[in-house]
Design an enzyme around this catalytic site. Structure first.
Site, PDB file in Angstrom:
ATOM      1  N   TYR A 112      38.657  -6.137 -17.658  1.00  0.00           N
ATOM      2  CA  TYR A 112      39.013  -4.568 -18.238  1.00  0.00           C
ATOM      3  C   TYR A 112      37.795  -3.730 -18.526  1.00  0.00           C
ATOM      4  O   TYR A 112      37.730  -2.674 -17.981  1.00  0.00           O
ATOM      5  CB  TYR A 112      39.882  -4.951 -19.733  1.00  0.00           C
ATOM      6  CG  TYR A 112      40.309  -3.438 -20.226  1.00  0.00           C
ATOM      7  CD1 TYR A 112      41.417  -2.833 -19.673  1.00  0.00           C
ATOM      8  CD2 TYR A 112      39.692  -2.999 -21.156  1.00  0.00           C
ATOM      9  CE1 TYR A 112      42.034  -1.843 -20.183  1.00  0.00           C
ATOM     10  CE2 TYR A 112      40.037  -1.776 -21.772  1.00  0.00           C
ATOM     11  CZ  TYR A 112      41.295  -1.145 -21.284  1.00  0.00           C
ATOM     12  OH  TYR A 112      41.755   0.078 -21.568  1.00  0.00           O
ATOM     13  N   SER A 170      37.289   4.168 -21.060  1.00  0.00           N
ATOM     14  CA  SER A 170      37.600   3.086 -22.385  1.00  0.00           C
ATOM     15  C   SER A 170      36.393   3.074 -23.172  1.00  0.00           C
ATOM     16  O   SER A 170      35.137   3.140 -22.522  1.00  0.00           O
ATOM     17  CB  SER A 170      38.209   1.861 -22.292  1.00  0.00           C
ATOM     18  OG  SER A 170      38.015   1.084 -23.343  1.00  0.00           O
TER      19      SER A 170
HETATM   20  N1  LIG Z   1      45.905   1.988 -26.065  1.00  0.00           N
HETATM   21  C1  LIG Z   1      44.437   1.872 -26.355  1.00  0.00           C
HETATM   22  O1  LIG Z   1      43.877   1.406 -27.148  1.00  0.00           O
HETATM   23  C2  LIG Z   1      43.400   2.533 -25.202  1.00  0.00           C
HETATM   24  C3  LIG Z   1      42.177   2.361 -25.496  1.00  0.00           C
HETATM   25  C4  LIG Z   1      41.270   2.876 -24.413  1.00  0.00           C
HETATM   26  C5  LIG Z   1      41.802   3.328 -23.219  1.00  0.00           C
HETATM   27  N2  LIG Z   1      42.870   3.115 -22.867  1.00  0.00           N
HETATM   28  C6  LIG Z   1      43.391   3.527 -21.570  1.00  0.00           C
HETATM   29  O2  LIG Z   1      44.334   4.532 -21.708  1.00  0.00           O
HETATM   30  C7  LIG Z   1      45.300   4.489 -20.310  1.00  0.00           C
HETATM   31  C8  LIG Z   1      46.701   4.565 -21.062  1.00  0.00           C
HETATM   32  O3  LIG Z   1      47.035   3.605 -21.756  1.00  0.00           O
HETATM   33  P1  LIG Z   1      48.033   3.604 -23.039  1.00  0.00           P
HETATM   34  O4  LIG Z   1      47.420   2.887 -24.252  1.00  0.00           O
HETATM   35  O5  LIG Z   1      48.710   4.743 -23.011  1.00  0.00           O
HETATM   36  O6  LIG Z   1      48.956   2.444 -22.458  1.00  0.00           O
HETATM   37  P2  LIG Z   1      50.506   2.319 -22.164  1.00  0.00           P
HETATM   38  O7  LIG Z   1      50.921   1.027 -21.596  1.00  0.00           O
HETATM   39  O8  LIG Z   1      51.395   2.881 -23.357  1.00  0.00           O
HETATM   40  O9  LIG Z   1      50.638   3.166 -20.867  1.00  0.00           O
HETATM   41  C9  LIG Z   1      50.283   2.780 -19.714  1.00  0.00           C
HETATM   42  C10 LIG Z   1      51.383   3.475 -18.696  1.00  0.00           C
HETATM   43  O10 LIG Z   1      50.692   3.302 -17.346  1.00  0.00           O
HETATM   44  C11 LIG Z   1      51.893   2.781 -16.616  1.00  0.00           C
HETATM   45  N3  LIG Z   1      51.258   2.043 -15.260  1.00  0.00           N
HETATM   46  C12 LIG Z   1      50.891   0.856 -15.359  1.00  0.00           C
HETATM   47  N4  LIG Z   1      50.441   0.424 -14.305  1.00  0.00           N
HETATM   48  C13 LIG Z   1      50.684   1.281 -13.367  1.00  0.00           C
HETATM   49  C14 LIG Z   1      50.668   1.602 -11.954  1.00  0.00           C
HETATM   50  N5  LIG Z   1      50.249   0.400 -11.105  1.00  0.00           N
HETATM   51  N6  LIG Z   1      50.926   2.712 -11.082  1.00  0.00           N
HETATM   52  C15 LIG Z   1      51.460   3.496 -12.083  1.00  0.00           C
HETATM   53  N7  LIG Z   1      51.456   3.532 -13.298  1.00  0.00           N
HETATM   54  C16 LIG Z   1      51.231   2.419 -14.006  1.00  0.00           C
HETATM   55  C17 LIG Z   1      52.671   2.193 -17.348  1.00  0.00           C
HETATM   56  O11 LIG Z   1      54.146   1.914 -16.643  1.00  0.00           O
HETATM   57  C18 LIG Z   1      52.522   2.952 -18.680  1.00  0.00           C
HETATM   58  O12 LIG Z   1      53.893   3.908 -18.603  1.00  0.00           O
HETATM   59  C19 LIG Z   1      44.999   3.060 -19.691  1.00  0.00           C
HETATM   60  O13 LIG Z   1      44.008   3.533 -18.854  1.00  0.00           O
HETATM   61  C20 LIG Z   1      44.418   2.393 -20.751  1.00  0.00           C
HETATM   62  O14 LIG Z   1      43.466   1.418 -20.239  1.00  0.00           O
HETATM   63  C21 LIG Z   1      44.005   2.737 -23.858  1.00  0.00           C
END
Ligand SMILES: NC(=O)c1ccc[n+]([C@@H]2O[C@H](COP(=O)([O-])OP(=O)(O)OC[C@H]3O[C@@H](n4cnc5c(N)ncnc54)[C@H](O)[C@@H]3O)[C@@H](O)[C@H]2O)c1
Length: 255
Positions: free
Chosen positions: A155, A142
């Site tokens: 985080y 991130s």
């Molecule tokens: N959305 C943002 O702004 C953003 C920005 C930077 C980084 N990220 C990173 O991107 C990645 C995906 O995030 P997103 O925004 O798509 O979120 P999201 O919540 O839409 O998807 C996350 C997915 O991970 C799954 N998950 C959570 N805990 C889990 C576990 N213990 N075992 C298996 N699966 C698990 C959830 O069920 C979900 O389907 C994450 O690592 C997040 O930190 C997101």
């Protein structure tokens, strides 16, 4: 025209939603067989079902990335089904927003377990399947792992550690032709970011921190994953690729 990932198998964690879902779709469209891993069974099955309905090769495997037993078993099932693993997108994650003094120990530990230990465990149980042929690992970090963002102590710490772990793994496995990179997204419109967008004033402020004038889409990030997964990035390893609309480039206001 040859597809980018023809004949390859990709494992995507957290593929039931958001960035992981878009990454799984993008890799399937480029010819990969895709293993959809998620702890949310309904969401994971839906992603896999949507891909197979379009005649792409995909299957769902239930997995909580914090459990070594589950990770070991899920990767064995993937090998059983598809015979090989060429690409691992370590993407499952959770977001929590607290300062250090507000953060309770349990929440800190859960964040470490999902966002950091999960990356370690999945890599640990996939890399043995890549040692002979090489492969590509993409970790979702991130922008909070490379620049300070307030109110995200645990985080940010996990994401900074994912950047460091990426570089370590890139060095440890380069001689096996396993490339290891991470992506550092800015704020992306997924269920994870939903709570930040409920208040229109705060939502506008968040958009304004991205010089390109919008939040990211899951597809913006999936395109970068696709690049790192494919041979287009065959000489790229140990890199943290920002995909953030300019968020980390500096201060957006004129001074
Ligand atoms: N959305 C943002 O702004 C953003 C920005 C930077 C980084 N990220 C990173 O991107 C990645 C995906 O995030 P997103 O925004 O798509 O979120 P999201 O919540 O839409 O998807 C996350 C997915 O991970 C799954 N998950 C959570 N805990 C889990 C576990 N213990 N075992 C298996 N699966 C698990 C959830 O069920 C979900 O389907 C994450 O690592 C997040 O930190 C997101």
């Amino acid at each position: 025209m040859q597809m980018l990932l023809e004949g390859m198998t990709a494992v995507v964690t957290g593929a039931g939603s958001g960035i992981g879902q878009a990454s799984a779709s993008a890799m399937a469209r480029e010819g990969a067989s895709v293993a959809i891993l998620d702890s949310n069974e309904a969401a994971g099955r839906q992603t896999a079902g949507e891909l197979t309905a379009q005649k792409f090769k995909a299957a769902f495997f239930s997995l909580n990335v914090t459990s070594e037993e589950q990770v070991r078993a899920a990767m064995a099932q993937v090998i059983n089904k598809f015979g090989r693993i060429d690409i691992l997108h370590n993407n499952a994650g959770i977001a929590i927003r607290h300062t250090v003094t507000e953060q309770d120990e349990q929440g800190w530990q859960t964040c470490m377990d999902v966002n950091l230990k999960g990356v370690f465990l999945c890599a640990k149980h996939v890399i043995p399947h890549m040692l002979d042929r090489g492969g590509s690992i993409i970790n979702t970090a991130s922008v909070t792992g490379i620049v300070g963002v307030r109110n995200r102590a645990a985080y940010s710490a996990t994401k900074g550690a994912v950047v460091a772990l990426t570089r370590n793994m890139a060095l440890d496995y380069a001689r096996h032709q396993i490339r290891v990179n991470c992506i550092c997204p800015g704020f992306v419109r997924t269920p994870m970011a939903k709570a930040l967008l409920e208040d229109p004033i705060k939502a506008k402020r968040l958009v304004d921190t991205h010089p390109l004038g919008r939040l990211g889409t899951p597809e913006d990030v999936a395109n970068a994953v696709l690049f790192l997964a494919s041979d287009l990035a065959s000489w790229v390893t140990g890199h943290a690729l920002v995909v953030d609309g300019g968020f980390s480039a500096g201060r957006p206001e004129e001074i």
